[in-house]
Design a protein around this motif. Sequence first.
Motif, PDB file in Angstrom:
ATOM      1  N   LEU A 136       1.879   8.922  -2.548  1.00 51.57           N
ATOM      2  CA  LEU A 136       1.373   9.128  -1.196  1.00 51.57           C
ATOM      3  C   LEU A 136       0.085   8.343  -0.961  1.00 51.57           C
ATOM      4  CD1 LEU A 136       1.840  13.009  -0.972  1.00 51.57           C
ATOM      5  CD2 LEU A 136       3.387  11.253  -0.097  1.00 51.57           C
ATOM      6  N   THR A 137      -0.213   8.141   0.303  1.00 49.72           N
ATOM      7  CA  THR A 137      -1.512   7.583   0.641  1.00 49.72           C
ATOM      8  C   THR A 137      -2.604   8.594   0.307  1.00 49.72           C
ATOM      9  OG1 THR A 137      -1.442   8.453   2.899  1.00 49.72           O
ATOM     10  CG2 THR A 137      -0.486   6.261   2.541  1.00 49.72           C
ATOM     11  N   LEU A 184      17.551   2.621  -2.402  1.00 45.49           N
ATOM     12  CA  LEU A 184      16.469   2.707  -1.421  1.00 45.49           C
ATOM     13  C   LEU A 184      17.015   2.579   0.003  1.00 45.49           C
ATOM     14  CD1 LEU A 184      13.430   2.806  -0.802  1.00 45.49           C
ATOM     15  CD2 LEU A 184      13.408   0.295  -0.982  1.00 45.49           C
ATOM     16  N   VAL A 185      17.962   1.687   0.193  1.00 45.23           N
ATOM     17  CA  VAL A 185      18.555   1.523   1.526  1.00 45.23           C
ATOM     18  C   VAL A 185      19.202   2.829   1.971  1.00 45.23           C
ATOM     19  CG1 VAL A 185      20.366   0.354   2.829  1.00 45.23           C
ATOM     20  CG2 VAL A 185      18.882  -0.964   1.296  1.00 45.23           C
ATOM     21  N   GLU A 186      19.876   3.506   1.073  1.00 43.07           N
ATOM     22  CA  GLU A 186      20.521   4.764   1.412  1.00 43.07           C
ATOM     23  C   GLU A 186      19.489   5.858   1.715  1.00 43.07           C
ATOM     24  OE1 GLU A 186      23.376   7.479   2.316  1.00 43.07           O
ATOM     25  OE2 GLU A 186      23.538   5.301   2.058  1.00 43.07           O
ATOM     26  N   LEU A 187      18.406   5.916   0.926  1.00 47.38           N
ATOM     27  CA  LEU A 187      17.347   6.904   1.192  1.00 47.38           C
ATOM     28  C   LEU A 187      16.684   6.658   2.545  1.00 47.38           C
ATOM     29  CD1 LEU A 187      15.629   7.115  -2.329  1.00 47.38           C
ATOM     30  CD2 LEU A 187      16.861   8.953  -1.145  1.00 47.38           C
ATOM     31  N   GLU A 188      16.493   5.417   2.864  1.00 46.58           N
ATOM     32  CA  GLU A 188      15.863   5.107   4.151  1.00 46.58           C
ATOM     33  C   GLU A 188      16.804   5.470   5.293  1.00 46.58           C
ATOM     34  OE1 GLU A 188      13.223   3.694   7.067  1.00 46.58           O
ATOM     35  OE2 GLU A 188      12.966   4.412   5.011  1.00 46.58           O
ATOM     36  N   ARG A 189      18.066   5.220   5.125  1.00 51.93           N
ATOM     37  CA  ARG A 189      19.012   5.556   6.184  1.00 51.93           C
ATOM     38  C   ARG A 189      19.106   7.070   6.381  1.00 51.93           C
ATOM     39  NH1 ARG A 189      23.824   7.439   6.825  1.00 51.93           N
ATOM     40  NH2 ARG A 189      24.070   7.745   4.580  1.00 51.93           N
ATOM     41  N   ALA A 190      19.090   7.813   5.281  1.00 53.76           N
ATOM     42  CA  ALA A 190      19.290   9.267   5.384  1.00 53.76           C
ATOM     43  C   ALA A 190      18.003  10.029   5.675  1.00 53.76           C
ATOM     44  CB  ALA A 190      19.910   9.787   4.085  1.00 53.76           C
ATOM     45  N   ASN A 191      16.875   9.594   5.102  1.00 47.48           N
ATOM     46  CA  ASN A 191      15.649  10.405   5.184  1.00 47.48           C
ATOM     47  C   ASN A 191      14.446   9.686   5.805  1.00 47.48           C
ATOM     48  OD1 ASN A 191      16.914  12.587   3.689  1.00 47.48           O
ATOM     49  ND2 ASN A 191      16.671  11.294   1.857  1.00 47.48           N
ATOM     50  N   ARG A 192      14.628   8.454   6.198  1.00 48.69           N
ATOM     51  CA  ARG A 192      13.506   7.681   6.730  1.00 48.69           C
ATOM     52  C   ARG A 192      12.327   7.725   5.752  1.00 48.69           C
ATOM     53  NH1 ARG A 192      15.370   4.203  10.356  1.00 48.69           N
ATOM     54  NH2 ARG A 192      16.748   5.227  11.849  1.00 48.69           N
ATOM     55  N   LEU A 193      12.608   7.437   4.497  1.00 48.72           N
ATOM     56  CA  LEU A 193      11.603   7.558   3.452  1.00 48.72           C
ATOM     57  C   LEU A 193      10.406   6.656   3.693  1.00 48.72           C
ATOM     58  CD1 LEU A 193      10.767   8.671   0.659  1.00 48.72           C
ATOM     59  CD2 LEU A 193      12.037   6.770  -0.356  1.00 48.72           C
ATOM     60  N   LEU A 194      10.657   5.449   4.106  1.00 47.04           N
ATOM     61  CA  LEU A 194       9.572   4.482   4.277  1.00 47.04           C
ATOM     62  C   LEU A 194       8.713   4.766   5.507  1.00 47.04           C
ATOM     63  CD1 LEU A 194      11.505   1.206   3.343  1.00 47.04           C
ATOM     64  CD2 LEU A 194      10.037   2.605   1.885  1.00 47.04           C
ATOM     65  N   GLU A 195       9.117   5.740   6.336  1.00 49.57           N
ATOM     66  CA  GLU A 195       8.314   6.120   7.493  1.00 49.57           C
ATOM     67  C   GLU A 195       7.279   7.176   7.131  1.00 49.57           C
ATOM     68  OE1 GLU A 195       8.843   4.319  10.085  1.00 49.57           O
ATOM     69  OE2 GLU A 195      10.614   3.383   9.153  1.00 49.57           O
ATOM     70  N   LYS A 196       7.354   7.680   5.915  1.00 47.79           N
ATOM     71  CA  LYS A 196       6.407   8.697   5.477  1.00 47.79           C
ATOM     72  C   LYS A 196       5.064   8.061   5.132  1.00 47.79           C
ATOM     73  CE  LYS A 196      10.027  11.469   5.483  1.00 47.79           C
ATOM     74  NZ  LYS A 196      10.264  12.439   6.560  1.00 47.79           N
ATOM     75  N   LEU A 245       8.484  -5.386  -4.833  1.00 43.10           N
ATOM     76  CA  LEU A 245       8.572  -5.900  -3.473  1.00 43.10           C
ATOM     77  C   LEU A 245       7.551  -5.208  -2.590  1.00 43.10           C
ATOM     78  CD1 LEU A 245      12.457  -5.963  -3.006  1.00 43.10           C
ATOM     79  CD2 LEU A 245      10.967  -7.703  -4.034  1.00 43.10           C
ATOM     80  N   LYS A 246       6.984  -5.971  -1.664  1.00 40.86           N
ATOM     81  CA  LYS A 246       6.005  -5.416  -0.730  1.00 40.86           C
ATOM     82  C   LYS A 246       6.643  -5.351   0.655  1.00 40.86           C
ATOM     83  CE  LYS A 246       1.863  -6.843  -3.227  1.00 40.86           C
ATOM     84  NZ  LYS A 246       1.478  -5.447  -3.534  1.00 40.86           N
ATOM     85  N   LEU A 247       6.771  -4.117   1.161  1.00 40.88           N
ATOM     86  CA  LEU A 247       7.363  -3.885   2.484  1.00 40.88           C
ATOM     87  C   LEU A 247       6.328  -3.203   3.375  1.00 40.88           C
ATOM     88  CD1 LEU A 247       9.896  -3.860   0.452  1.00 40.88           C
ATOM     89  CD2 LEU A 247      11.060  -2.641   2.292  1.00 40.88           C
TER      90      LEU A 247
END
Length: 318
Positions: free
Chosen positions: A297-298, A268-280, A247-249
């Motif tokens: 990483l980029t 993934l939903v839980e990681l994003e809720r707890a750690n804001r993973l996709l904001e990294k 999936l491309k987000l």
Amino acid sequence: MDGGGRVSGPLSPAEFPGATGPAARLVGGVLARLPRFLRRSDSMRRGRPGPSMAERLPRGIGALGLSTAFGALALAGFVASGRYDAFVIENGRPLDILARVAGFGVERVTISGISRMYEREVLAAAGIDWRSSVPFLDVAEVRARLLRVPLIASVSVRKIYPREIVINQVEREPAALWQMNGEISVIAADGTIIDTMRDDRYASLPLVVGDDANTKLGEYLALVAAAGPLADRIRAGTYVSGRRWTLKLDGVDIRLPEVEPGAALARLVELERANRLLEKDIIAVDLRMPDRVVVRLTEEAAAARAEAQKKTKKGTAT
């Protein structure tokens, strides 16, 4: 005649001049009773021929036949030269022209059931324009032409005299876009291609990419639904090697496992809720292993991380 069918009266020998006797009188009487067309005409008896065939034909028939022959030759030459086709393209068929002159040209087309198509597309597919006429429009042919349009599931066509055509159509419902070999097609829920991506009218549809991704559309839509709060951020799904989805987000690739991809999405939903993973500063999240999450990483973030690790090592050595 008497009761036995025998001639009982005197017979006249007038039909046989110069003949005498009972036999001559008998034959003359019989001939006198024959229809006139069975008896020889005076001209035949005199040995003179009747009127010739040319004398029996109406006057002017020869000139009319010659004119018809020349007209047929001229028409054949006109058709063979291609000028007839050009004339039809520019003005319509001769019968349609006559019907338009008589007031039966197509001046109004009513189309119902349009959802995704434009009126001009329906008219072009039907072959109806200002050159058409109501009497000589073949509704069966128009219907067949419209059914060749993949987006149209069913259609009916009828005439309303003197100048109107009514088209009622039912369109297939587009469900998603499918990208394959650089080309984007519009597909129905079962994966059938129903149109090509020609403008932005389909831009809001989900996008799937790759071999057989169109036939796996149901799986992709189920994953989007399972993504919960992340669903609105999913831009596309790539079907990889005929086995799993990526999936491309918003520029981040989420690599899902072949088995239980919905459970991986829940992680993934839980990681994003707890750690804001996709904001990294990341470009990919690999969820294919059930006991760990691998993040890529980029380039900038990877370089910064490497530099930080070098500094940490130097500080430790000191």
